[in-house]
Design a protein around this motif. Structure first.
Motif, PDB file in Angstrom:
ATOM      1  N   CYS A  30     148.878  46.319  90.266  1.00 33.82           N
ATOM      2  CA  CYS A  30     147.774  45.858  89.408  1.00 33.82           C
ATOM      3  C   CYS A  30     146.861  44.809  90.035  1.00 33.82           C
ATOM      4  CB  CYS A  30     148.341  45.322  88.090  1.00 33.82           C
ATOM      5  SG  CYS A  30     149.406  43.871  88.269  1.00 33.82           S
ATOM      6  N   TRP A 167     149.595  45.833  78.998  1.00 36.86           N
ATOM      7  CA  TRP A 167     149.218  46.949  79.878  1.00 36.86           C
ATOM      8  C   TRP A 167     150.415  47.213  80.778  1.00 36.86           C
ATOM      9  CZ3 TRP A 167     143.664  45.421  81.997  1.00 36.86           C
ATOM     10  CH2 TRP A 167     142.780  45.352  80.909  1.00 36.86           C
ATOM     11  N   PHE A 169     152.429  49.297  83.668  1.00 37.76           N
ATOM     12  CA  PHE A 169     152.175  50.131  84.845  1.00 37.76           C
ATOM     13  C   PHE A 169     153.457  50.798  85.350  1.00 37.76           C
ATOM     14  CE2 PHE A 169     151.931  45.527  85.985  1.00 37.76           C
ATOM     15  CZ  PHE A 169     153.142  45.395  86.632  1.00 37.76           C
ATOM     16  N   PRO A 174     149.994  57.111  81.447  1.00 42.89           N
ATOM     17  CA  PRO A 174     148.932  56.101  81.429  1.00 42.89           C
ATOM     18  C   PRO A 174     147.815  56.477  80.462  1.00 42.89           C
ATOM     19  CG  PRO A 174     148.898  57.368  83.477  1.00 42.89           C
ATOM     20  CD  PRO A 174     150.131  57.783  82.730  1.00 42.89           C
ATOM     21  N   THR A 175     147.245  55.464  79.818  1.00 48.73           N
ATOM     22  CA  THR A 175     146.142  55.700  78.875  1.00 48.73           C
ATOM     23  C   THR A 175     144.865  55.020  79.352  1.00 48.73           C
ATOM     24  OG1 THR A 175     146.846  53.758  77.611  1.00 48.73           O
ATOM     25  CG2 THR A 175     147.686  55.888  76.880  1.00 48.73           C
ATOM     26  N   GLU A 177     142.695  54.148  82.974  1.00 48.08           N
ATOM     27  CA  GLU A 177     142.558  54.259  84.429  1.00 48.08           C
ATOM     28  C   GLU A 177     141.451  53.326  84.869  1.00 48.08           C
ATOM     29  OE1 GLU A 177     142.239  58.022  86.266  1.00 48.08           O
ATOM     30  OE2 GLU A 177     144.111  58.768  85.396  1.00 48.08           O
ATOM     31  N   ILE A 214     142.737  53.685  92.343  1.00 43.51           N
ATOM     32  CA  ILE A 214     142.852  53.849  90.885  1.00 43.51           C
ATOM     33  C   ILE A 214     144.162  53.203  90.415  1.00 43.51           C
ATOM     34  CG2 ILE A 214     142.977  55.507  88.973  1.00 43.51           C
ATOM     35  CD1 ILE A 214     140.288  55.633  90.395  1.00 43.51           C
ATOM     36  N   GLU A 215     144.054  52.300  89.459  1.00 44.49           N
ATOM     37  CA  GLU A 215     145.252  51.702  88.859  1.00 44.49           C
ATOM     38  C   GLU A 215     145.401  52.262  87.446  1.00 44.49           C
ATOM     39  OE1 GLU A 215     144.922  47.431  89.351  1.00 44.49           O
ATOM     40  OE2 GLU A 215     145.132  47.610  91.510  1.00 44.49           O
ATOM     41  N   LYS A 216     146.652  52.536  87.083  1.00 43.55           N
ATOM     42  CA  LYS A 216     146.891  53.205  85.794  1.00 43.55           C
ATOM     43  C   LYS A 216     147.808  52.378  84.905  1.00 43.55           C
ATOM     44  CE  LYS A 216     146.391  57.763  87.840  1.00 43.55           C
ATOM     45  NZ  LYS A 216     147.015  59.051  88.108  1.00 43.55           N
ATOM     46  N   HIS A 218     149.471  51.943  80.726  1.00 39.80           N
ATOM     47  CA  HIS A 218     149.648  52.406  79.342  1.00 39.80           C
ATOM     48  C   HIS A 218     149.374  51.203  78.443  1.00 39.80           C
ATOM     49  CE1 HIS A 218     151.450  55.069  76.231  1.00 39.80           C
ATOM     50  NE2 HIS A 218     151.586  53.901  75.638  1.00 39.80           N
TER      51      HIS A 218
END
Ligand SMILES: [Zn+2]
Length: 223
Positions: A30, A167, A169, A174-175, A177, A214-216, A218
């Protein structure tokens, strides 16, 4: 129900807290989101449950020495990420278990940091996932809601604090991006501060330029 934060650029986020297991977890999962937040003045704090004292292949080094080196590397990385407060809880690496003691420590950190958003591991993960990551995710989520919010829970751990969102990770669903392309160079620089965990900086740089953009997460609404 309150609208979820749109991402690290959401102006309603003024403070954030990352709770992880080891030095370099934040850089891996992150750091781009952290950079996007600190870049616009958000105060971000880090909490590490262990100092990664078993993260060395060289058995001639003592665990205390490894921990000392890795804490220093994490502080250097935090500096690159614009983060001033890094708390080390110094539990033994690879031995974390879900406990009320750990939850209480996280509650104290949350109440000190007073984040709008908590960044931590998603505990809903495949089996082959570091057990420390799974434990930190579960305990941090239990700490942030409801323990840190409720005044009668751990009253000596500080005044209650309600965090708006978590959040998570590393999970399967994931919701959110986040494209961190604008801060990718600095994210890689922070990762490279973990010298003891880097065999070839060139290879890492090449790989991360391709896969770390790209970091993902939820997103979990805690209100
Ligand atoms: Zn880790």
């Amino acid at each position: 129900m309150a609208r979820l934060f749109s991402g690290p650029d959401d102006k309603r986020i003024k403070r954030a807290l990352c709770i992880v297991a080891h030095p370099d977890d934040i850089e891996f999962y992150c750091a781009g989101a952290v950079l996007m937040m600190t870049g616009r003045g958000v105060v971000v704090d880090f909490v590490l449950a262990t100092s990664g004292d078993k993260g060395a292949r060289d058995i001639t080094k003592s665990r205390a020495k490894v921990a000392q080196i890795r804490e220093r590397e994490q502080e250097l990385a935090a500096d690159v990420l614009g983060v001033k407060r890094v708390a080390f809880l110094r539990h033994p690496d690879a031995e974390l278990v879900e406990s009320l003691e750990l939850r209480k420590e996280f509650v104290a950190e949350i109440r000190t940091s007073k984040p709008d958003v908590l960044l931590t591991f998603d505990p809903n993960v495949p089996y082959r996932f570091h057990p420390d990551h799974r434990v930190v995710g579960r305990v941090a989520l239990d700490a942030v809601w409801p323990s840190a919010r409720d005044p009668l829970t751990f009253p000596k751990a500080g005044p209650p604090h309600e965090t708006a969102e978590a959040w998570c990770f590393g999970g399967l669903q994931p919701t959110l991006e986040v494209d961190v392309g604008g801060v990718l160079t600095k994210k890689i620089e922070a990762r490279l501060a973990h010298t003891s965990q880097t065999t070839s900086p060139q290879t890492l740089m090449r790989r991360w330029r391709a896969m770390a953009r790209i970091e993902k997460f939820h997103q979990v609404n805690l209100r």
